[in-house]
Scaffold this active site. Structure first.
Site, PDB file in Angstrom:
ATOM      1  N   SER A 146       0.590  -0.640   0.238  1.00 45.37           N
ATOM      2  CA  SER A 146       0.201  -0.219  -0.386  1.00 45.37           C
ATOM      3  C   SER A 146       0.992   1.091   0.006  1.00 45.37           C
ATOM      4  CB  SER A 146      -0.692  -0.124   1.135  1.00 45.37           C
ATOM      5  OG  SER A 146      -0.483   0.357   2.903  1.00 45.37           O
ATOM      6  N   CYS A 147       2.132   1.216  -0.248  1.00 40.79           N
ATOM      7  CA  CYS A 147       2.513   2.050  -0.179  1.00 40.79           C
ATOM      8  C   CYS A 147       4.198   2.275  -0.668  1.00 40.79           C
ATOM      9  CB  CYS A 147       3.770   2.147   1.124  1.00 40.79           C
ATOM     10  SG  CYS A 147       4.801   3.990   1.676  1.00 40.79           S
ATOM     11  N   GLU A 148       4.291   3.184  -2.071  1.00 42.97           N
ATOM     12  CA  GLU A 148       5.115   3.032  -3.273  1.00 42.97           C
ATOM     13  C   GLU A 148       6.556   3.577  -2.528  1.00 42.97           C
ATOM     14  OE1 GLU A 148       6.643   5.573  -6.396  1.00 42.97           O
ATOM     15  OE2 GLU A 148       4.979   4.788  -6.948  1.00 42.97           O
ATOM     16  N   ASP A 149       6.516   4.313  -1.288  1.00 40.32           N
ATOM     17  CA  ASP A 149       7.830   4.686  -1.159  1.00 40.32           C
ATOM     18  C   ASP A 149       8.682   3.148  -0.440  1.00 40.32           C
ATOM     19  OD1 ASP A 149       8.719   7.046  -2.602  1.00 40.32           O
ATOM     20  OD2 ASP A 149       7.702   7.735  -0.902  1.00 40.32           O
ATOM     21  N   ARG A 150       7.694   2.594   0.979  1.00 37.61           N
ATOM     22  CA  ARG A 150       8.034   1.050   1.396  1.00 37.61           C
ATOM     23  C   ARG A 150       8.054   0.080   0.730  1.00 37.61           C
ATOM     24  NH1 ARG A 150       7.555  -0.455   6.324  1.00 37.61           N
ATOM     25  NH2 ARG A 150       5.541   1.113   6.768  1.00 37.61           N
TER      26      ARG A 150
END
EC number: 2.3.2.27
Length: 571
Positions: free
Chosen positions: A362-366
């Site tokens: 759910s989080c591209e930067d993760r």
């Protein structure tokens, strides 16, 4: 985890002058243990276990360590006087009745499906990485529970003395009432849809930091009293499908100038992504040109059922949708080359699958930060396996990069503490991405999606760069001397020096360790405090290793760098 010195491997019961008298006193124990030893399955080290059991009983040791002996069972009658029992990394499927005096039990990394009745005196319980579906009734004095990586579907009533509860990666759908004594809670990666009321302490030390980690669940509701916790509390709700109303409410309330509640972290999205994963081989071959895809697919089909294969497949698909994948020239080729290395090394593949398992969908930067960590894993693995044995300069450069990344993580951690509303991943990635060029961070992606909401300012970056360079100048060589890959190189290429260093260390353990720990405890007025003793022991050990390994590091680097004209210190 070990909390005592290694036993004397030269101990022999036959050499003990009063063995016959002792063996008569403990005849029932010895007879039962000898019988148990004869029933050993292939591969079990029951002979060593029995030797340790007898030594413990004869000397009335309070601690018994039976770690890494491949035991499938324990004898029914354990030494009755022990307060500490460590039985980690075996193949135990059950435990016998435990001694009534037991205070500390570490049974992690086994195959336990049930636990016996727990002694009333027990304060510390560690059963990480087993196959437990439930826990027995918990003793009233229990302060610490680690039951991560099991199959728990529910928890019993929690004791009022409990301070730490970690039950990550289970199948919990609800939690019992949380005691006011609780200081650390980790229920990440479960099936929770809501949280019980969080305990609000009326009186506790301002220095006590309370952490509740609840990421990667199905939480849609949070308790009404969550904002009444103290500023020393941290609550992590990332990767949960919180409604937009709750997210907006949290954002608004925690952003108020007069807000003095807990730090609450939650994801920017609602977590409602498609969780279907395509086959691993399909996700891998997508990174290769068409003329290689058939061969690659055949190779990777063999890994479909390895642990974390599904999440690794999902990670690869999410990685292809990051800013770096879309905008960075040569990125796909870089990933393909990395995947080829994974296909030829089971150890590296296992490590990489585990790292990728922490990435969220759910989080591209993760995902981008996880890619950074995977590249670090590759380089450290290659160093440990000998890639830089004949290139000390390259190994130093790699070590320097790993050191810089560690310092940036420390800086990011401190920055996160100053922000009420933040996805901490954005902060960690911001420092790495924005300083990648200036600090020569080859493992860092060059772009990120949400830098604008990271809370990291230009002044933060300038300060971070200066701090990294200052600490590198003062601390790097000490850090490098304790770095695992460097130790692996020394063992292979400087065997005599390494053996001498190890001999020095064990001489210190035998001749100085106990006295140095005792002196430190006495100076701080903490003699007899078990926790302080463990901490003091770790400090003495680290100081000793620092001194010994720094000496051999200085000797080897002086020799090697003078031969090729390299320098240890550079910017």
């Amino acid at each position: 985890m070990s909390i005592m010195l290694p036993i004397n491997n030269n101990f022999s019961l036959s050499q003990n002058s009063f063995y016959n008298t002792i063996s008569g006193t403990y005849a029932d124990y010895f007879s039962a243990w000898d019988k148990w030893e004869k029933q050993a399955l292939p591969g079990e080290n029951r002979n060593e276990a029995v030797s340790l059991l007898k030594e413990c009983l004869i000397n009335q040791f309070s601690e018994l360590q039976l770690n890494r002996l491949n035991l499938s069972s324990l004898p029914d009658n354990l030494p009755p006087q022990i307060t500490v029992l460590e039985i980690t990394q075996n193949a135990l499927i059950s435990l016998p009745e435990l001694p009534a005096s037991l205070e500390y039990l570490d049974a992690c990394d086994n195959r336990l499906s049930t636990l016996p009745e727990l002694p009333a005196s027990l304060k510390h319980l560690d059963v990480d990485n087993n196959q437990l579906t439930m826990l027995p009734e918990l003793p009233a004095l229990l302060e610490y529970i680690n039951a991560d990586n099991n199959q728990l579907t529910m928890l019993p009533e929690l004791p009022t003395s409990l301070e730490v509860l970690s039950v990550r990666n289970n199948q919990l759908t609800f939690l019992p009432e949380l005691p006011e004594s609780l200081e650390a809670l980790d229920v990440s990666t479960n099936l929770l849809e809501s949280l019980p009321a969080v305990p609000v302490r009326n009186h506790h030390s301002e220095e006590t930091e309370i952490f509740f980690r609840c990421r990667e669940n199905r939480i849609t509701h949070i308790p009404e009293n969550i904002l009444s916790l103290d500023p020393t509390c941290t609550i992590i709700l990332e990767d949960n499908p919180l409604s937009s109303r709750i997210r907006e409410s949290l954002s608004q309330q925690t952003a108020q100038p007069d807000y003095h509640g807990p730090r609450i972290y939650f994801s920017m999205s609602d977590g409602q992504q498609n969780t279907l994963h395509r086959p691993l081989a399909d996700a891998v071959t997508a990174w290769f040109p068409e003329n290689k895809q058939s061969d690659v697919s055949q190779i990777w089909h063999a890994f479909e059922h390895e642990e974390h294969a599904n999440t690794f497949s999902a990670f690869l698909d999410r990685l292809s949708d990051t800013v770096s994948a879309r905008n960075t020239s040569g990125f796909r080729e870089q990933v393909a080359a990395w995947l080829e290395k994974l296909s030829t090394s089971a150890e590296l593949r296992q490590q990489s699958f585990a790292v990728a398992a922490d990435a969220t969908e759910s989080c591209e930067d993760r995902v981008a930060l996880t890619w950074n960590n995977l590249r670090k894993t590759l380089l450290v693995h290659q160093a440990s396996e000998g890639l830089f044995d004949n290139d000390t300069g390259a190994l130093l450069s790699l070590g320097r990069e790993m050191f810089r990344l560690e310092i940036l993580e420390d800086i990011a951690r401190d920055k996160v503490r100053t922000l009420h509303f933040v996805d901490e991943i954005e902060v960690y990635l911001a420092f790495q991405t924005m300083l990648a060029e200036k600090l020569q961070l080859s493992t860092a992606v060059k772009e990120m999606r949400f830098y604008g909401v990271s809370g990291v300012t230009a002044n933060d970056l300038r300060t971070a760069e200066a701090m990294v360079r200052s600490r590198e100048e003062n601390e790097f060589t000490d850090w490098f001397s304790l770095w695992g890959p460097w130790h692996a190189v020394l063992k292979r290429t400087e065997a005599d020096r390494w053996a001498q260093a190890e001999e020095q260390k064990y001489e210190m353990l035998e001749n100085e360790y106990s006295q140095r720990v005792a002196d430190r405890l006495k100076a701080s007025g903490l003699s007899g405090d078990a926790d302080a003793e463990r901490e003091a022991g770790a400090q003495v050990m680290r100081e000793t290793e620092q001194q010994i390994y720094r000496q051999v590091t200085d000797e080897v680097l002086a020799l090697r760098l003078s031969e090729n004209g390299s320098q240890l210190h550079h910017s």
